[in-house]
Write an enzyme that holds these catalytic residues in place. Structure first.
Site, PDB file in Angstrom:
ATOM      1  N   LYS A  86       0.801  -1.240   0.000  1.00 26.03           N
ATOM      2  CA  LYS A  86       0.000   0.000   0.000  1.00 26.03           C
ATOM      3  C   LYS A  86       0.833   1.288   0.000  1.00 26.03           C
ATOM      4  O   LYS A  86       0.397   2.336   0.456  1.00 26.03           O
ATOM      5  CB  LYS A  86      -1.007   0.047   1.181  1.00 26.03           C
ATOM      6  CG  LYS A  86      -1.811  -1.199   1.422  1.00 26.03           C
ATOM      7  CD  LYS A  86      -2.319  -1.891   0.200  1.00 26.03           C
ATOM      8  CE  LYS A  86      -3.359  -1.142  -0.580  1.00 26.03           C
ATOM      9  NZ  LYS A  86      -3.732  -1.916  -1.815  1.00 26.03           N
ATOM     10  N   TRP A  93       1.646   1.927  -8.798  1.00 27.88           N
ATOM     11  CA  TRP A  93       2.006   3.217  -9.396  1.00 27.88           C
ATOM     12  C   TRP A  93       3.419   3.132  -9.985  1.00 27.88           C
ATOM     13  O   TRP A  93       3.678   3.501 -11.129  1.00 27.88           O
ATOM     14  CB  TRP A  93       1.936   4.284  -8.310  1.00 27.88           C
ATOM     15  CG  TRP A  93       2.030   5.689  -8.764  1.00 27.88           C
ATOM     16  CD1 TRP A  93       2.019   6.156 -10.048  1.00 27.88           C
ATOM     17  CD2 TRP A  93       2.112   6.839  -7.917  1.00 27.88           C
ATOM     18  NE1 TRP A  93       2.099   7.525 -10.047  1.00 27.88           N
ATOM     19  CE2 TRP A  93       2.155   7.959  -8.754  1.00 27.88           C
ATOM     20  CE3 TRP A  93       2.147   7.006  -6.530  1.00 27.88           C
ATOM     21  CZ2 TRP A  93       2.243   9.256  -8.235  1.00 27.88           C
ATOM     22  CZ3 TRP A  93       2.225   8.287  -6.022  1.00 27.88           C
ATOM     23  CH2 TRP A  93       2.273   9.397  -6.871  1.00 27.88           C
ATOM     24  N   HIS A 115       7.575  -7.294  -2.129  1.00 26.14           N
ATOM     25  CA  HIS A 115       7.368  -6.692  -0.797  1.00 26.14           C
ATOM     26  C   HIS A 115       8.369  -7.262   0.213  1.00 26.14           C
ATOM     27  O   HIS A 115       8.209  -7.075   1.423  1.00 26.14           O
ATOM     28  CB  HIS A 115       5.963  -7.015  -0.266  1.00 26.14           C
ATOM     29  CG  HIS A 115       4.822  -6.361  -0.991  1.00 26.14           C
ATOM     30  ND1 HIS A 115       4.861  -5.073  -1.441  1.00 26.14           N
ATOM     31  CD2 HIS A 115       3.579  -6.823  -1.307  1.00 26.14           C
ATOM     32  CE1 HIS A 115       3.695  -4.777  -2.016  1.00 26.14           C
ATOM     33  NE2 HIS A 115       2.909  -5.822  -1.949  1.00 26.14           N
ATOM     34  N   SER A 173      -5.003   2.937   3.880  1.00 24.46           N
ATOM     35  CA  SER A 173      -5.136   2.267   2.587  1.00 24.46           C
ATOM     36  C   SER A 173      -5.279   0.756   2.795  1.00 24.46           C
ATOM     37  O   SER A 173      -6.145   0.110   2.196  1.00 24.46           O
ATOM     38  CB  SER A 173      -3.889   2.575   1.744  1.00 24.46           C
ATOM     39  OG  SER A 173      -3.965   1.946   0.495  1.00 24.46           O
TER      40      SER A 173
HETATM   41  S1  PPS Z   1      -0.445  -3.093  -3.135  1.00 23.06           S
HETATM   42  O1  PPS Z   1      -1.706  -3.805  -2.828  1.00 23.06           O
HETATM   43  O2  PPS Z   1       0.530  -3.257  -2.060  1.00 23.06           O
HETATM   44  O3  PPS Z   1       0.103  -3.437  -4.435  1.00 23.06           O
HETATM   45  O4  PPS Z   1      -0.885  -1.562  -3.148  1.00 23.06           O
HETATM   46  P1  PPS Z   1       0.015  -0.357  -3.667  1.00 23.06           P
HETATM   47  O5  PPS Z   1      -0.058  -0.301  -5.135  1.00 23.06           O
HETATM   48  O6  PPS Z   1       1.356  -0.420  -3.032  1.00 23.06           O
HETATM   49  O7  PPS Z   1      -0.697   0.904  -3.020  1.00 23.06           O
HETATM   50  C1  PPS Z   1      -2.007   1.275  -3.344  1.00 23.06           C
HETATM   51  C2  PPS Z   1      -2.133   2.755  -3.006  1.00 23.06           C
HETATM   52  O8  PPS Z   1      -1.427   3.524  -3.995  1.00 23.06           O
HETATM   53  C3  PPS Z   1      -2.319   4.482  -4.538  1.00 23.06           C
HETATM   54  N1  PPS Z   1      -1.968   4.823  -5.919  1.00 23.06           N
HETATM   55  C4  PPS Z   1      -1.677   6.076  -6.320  1.00 23.06           C
HETATM   56  N2  PPS Z   1      -1.584   7.230  -5.639  1.00 23.06           N
HETATM   57  C5  PPS Z   1      -1.285   8.352  -6.351  1.00 23.06           C
HETATM   58  N3  PPS Z   1      -1.102   8.357  -7.689  1.00 23.06           N
HETATM   59  C6  PPS Z   1      -1.186   7.224  -8.415  1.00 23.06           C
HETATM   60  N4  PPS Z   1      -1.022   7.258  -9.731  1.00 23.06           N
HETATM   61  C7  PPS Z   1      -1.483   6.017  -7.723  1.00 23.06           C
HETATM   62  N5  PPS Z   1      -1.645   4.721  -8.096  1.00 23.06           N
HETATM   63  C8  PPS Z   1      -1.935   4.020  -6.990  1.00 23.06           C
HETATM   64  C9  PPS Z   1      -3.667   3.787  -4.442  1.00 23.06           C
HETATM   65  O9  PPS Z   1      -4.716   4.681  -4.638  1.00 23.06           O
HETATM   66  C10 PPS Z   1      -3.582   3.224  -3.049  1.00 23.06           C
HETATM   67  O10 PPS Z   1      -3.684   4.224  -2.028  1.00 23.06           O
HETATM   68  P2  PPS Z   1      -5.064   4.663  -1.335  1.00 23.06           P
HETATM   69  O11 PPS Z   1      -4.663   5.593  -0.233  1.00 23.06           O
HETATM   70  O12 PPS Z   1      -5.738   3.437  -0.832  1.00 23.06           O
HETATM   71  O13 PPS Z   1      -5.851   5.363  -2.404  1.00 23.06           O
END
Ligand code: PPS
Length: 293
Positions: free
Chosen positions: A46, A51, A101, A131
């Site tokens: 999370k 991203w 991870h 998150s």
């Molecule tokens: S996981 O399940 O571990 O793979 O999740 P992960 O991808 O690490 O984290 C998910 C959170 O990243 C946010 N996210 C973004 N934030 C800003 N910009 C972009 N482009 C973006 N892409 C993914 C996603 O919304 C999750 O955060 P939260 O706070 O839940 O929205």
């Protein structure tokens, strides 16, 4: 067996997502054959994994940038330790991109050759908590969160995938000199995506022109990723990971400071006390608010 054991696989002091793991593969991680030009994204869950997968895939694959090839990002940047969409993931042409991870002490020993490029993305842990809390109620492979109060205790105790957040980040940061590693902060990526894309592309030694950078930034904004079914893992989430309802998404809010909408004053104070104790002496910088510089 406590309740979490149905979902978590405890292995060498770290919690894996049980349903996506193969214990034999975990046993052999140390000897995983890496190539010098492999690139790894490392995150605590999370913290911006998908991203950064999107950004790295856009940096490396012109056909992704130009939208001329339809391929799941996870096929371009697969997980090292989890069994999801891993068809031919080892025999890909170099440079191979991966994400993981894993904590610093469980990565393949070849990482220490200091050639493999590692991009470690970290995020302020209050937003990680929120998150994760929401995501636990979305995904069938994670233990459901009852309420934030009890989930926060579970998170602080490390009874979640990824174990204790503080250990993950401190471990990687304190051993950074053992690796060829770039630390990226989620919040800085959010505040200045363009500079972050530059920073990552410089680190992986990819020369990109302004048009390329524009295309990457454009396809890596939260709004554009949210509305792109491939970037937001829509099909993967539904068909391969499995959701409890149709409402859940990886792209939830994608902002800084959402914790302020969830934590009570008391919970926040408790979190701060623990953060200060556990991060004592660390020089890592954190951003907790969207308006913070
Ligand atoms: S996981 O399940 O571990 O793979 O999740 P992960 O991808 O690490 O984290 C998910 C959170 O990243 C946010 N996210 C973004 N934030 C800003 N910009 C972009 N482009 C973006 N892409 C993914 C996603 O919304 C999750 O955060 P939260 O706070 O839940 O929205």
């Amino acid at each position: 067996m406590d309740n979490t054991d149905e979902y978590l696989l405890h292995f060498k002091g770290y919690n894996f997502e049980r349903s996506l793991c193969d214990i034999d593969q975990l046993e052999n991680l140390d000897d995983f054959e890496i190539r010098d030009d492999d690139v790894f994204i490392v995150t605590y869950p999370k913290s911006g994994t998908i991203w950064t997968q999107q950004i790295l895939s856009l940096i490396y694959f012109e056909k992704h940038r130009k939208r001329t090839e339809t391929m799941e990002t996870l096929d371009r940047v697969p997980f090292l330790e989890y069994n999801i969409r891993k068809v031919n993931y080892l025999n890909r042409p170099s440079p191979r991109l991966f994400c993981t991870h894993l904590p610093y002490y469980l990565v393949p020993k070849g990482f220490k050759n200091k050639k493999v490029k590692i991009i470690y993305v970290y995020r302020n842990p209050k937003d990680v908590l929120i998150s994760f809390y929401h995501f636990s109620n979305v995904v069938v492979r994670l233990e459901e969160a009852q309420d934030l109060e009890s989930y926060m205790e579970r998170f602080l105790d490390g009874k979640v995938v990824g174990s204790v957040w503080f250990d993950h980040i401190r471990g990687w940061y304190e051993h950074r000199h053992d690796f060829n590693i770039l630390f990226m902060m989620y919040e800085e990526m959010k505040k200045d995506l363009r500079s972050s894309v530059y920073k990552i592309s410089r680190f992986v030694e990819k020369d990109l022109n302004e048009d390329d950078i524009d295309a990457i930034v454009n396809q890596a904004t939260f709004q554009n990723m949210k509305s792109d079914p491939r970037a937001n893992y829509k099909a993967i989430l539904k068909n391969e990971i499995g959701t409890r309802t149709d409402e859940g998404h990886f792209m939830r809010k994608g902002t800084i400071g959402d914790w302020k909408n969830h934590l009570t004053v008391k919970q926040n104070e408790r979190f701060d006390r623990i953060f200060q104790r556990k991060m004592k002496g660390s020089t890592l910088k954190f951003i907790w608010d969207i308006n913070e510089g």
